[in-house]
Design a protein around this motif. Structure first.
Motif: not given
Length: 171
Positions: A83-103
């Motif tokens: 199975s495959l599980l993709n997870i997006e960094d939740p920081m992008y939802v909370k802070h949409p202007t971030l370019m990189t957040a490393w989770f």
């Protein structure tokens, strides 16, 4: 039951708790709120004895692109023996202007602990052991994959071009 399903991008599930994920996880996009953050993912079940986890990387510019999640390597599902599980960094939802957040989250809360809790719930849903988890991610997602695998005794992480010297990251 893999990325060959043309409806994969129209299926959406909202889970209320990790127990809900464990009992009711279905194929498709999903979200779950943990510790005040919205985790968004894509789950593609497949017969097999592995759970492949791909964590999103960074490098996005501007606010608009974070409205819809980005799932790196989602099309690999048909090539994998599990199975495959993709997870997006939740920081992008909370802070949409971030370019990189490393989770990472905040000084008070490390988001990778929530990611690992979610992965453990998915493993229980699939009746897999933690040693059956394989992370495969790149860039800032690769850095997060190395850290998450360190929290899961027995998990394997493959990181392509991880951003391990964060103070040298130009953004």
């Amino acid at each position: 039951m893999s990325s060959n399903n043309p409806k994969i991008f129209t299926m959406y599930h909202k889970y209320e708790s990790l127990e809900d994920v464990e009992q009711n996880l279905e194929e498709g996009h999903f979200s779950i709120s943990l510790s005040g953050y919205l985790l968004r993912g894509l789950f593609q079940p497949k017969m097999g004895k592995k759970l492949y986890v791909m964590l999103s990387g960074g490098g996005r510019i501007g606010e608009k692109q974070h409205q819809d999640p980005v799932y790196s390597r989602w099309s690999y599902a048909s090539l994998l023996n599990g199975s495959l599980l993709n997870i997006e960094d939740p920081m992008y939802v909370k802070h949409p202007t971030l370019m990189t957040a490393w989770f990472y989250g905040t000084r008070e809360h490390w988001l990778l602990e929530d990611v690992v809790a979610l992965i453990r719930a998915v493993c229980r849903h699939l009746s897999l052991g933690i040693v059956d988890v394989v992370f495969y991610s790149s860039s800032s997602g690769g850095t997060a994959a190395l850290s998450a695998a360190a929290l899961i005794d027995g998990a394997l992480a493959i990181a392509v071009n991880p951003q391990i010297r964060l103070t040298h990251w130009f953004h």
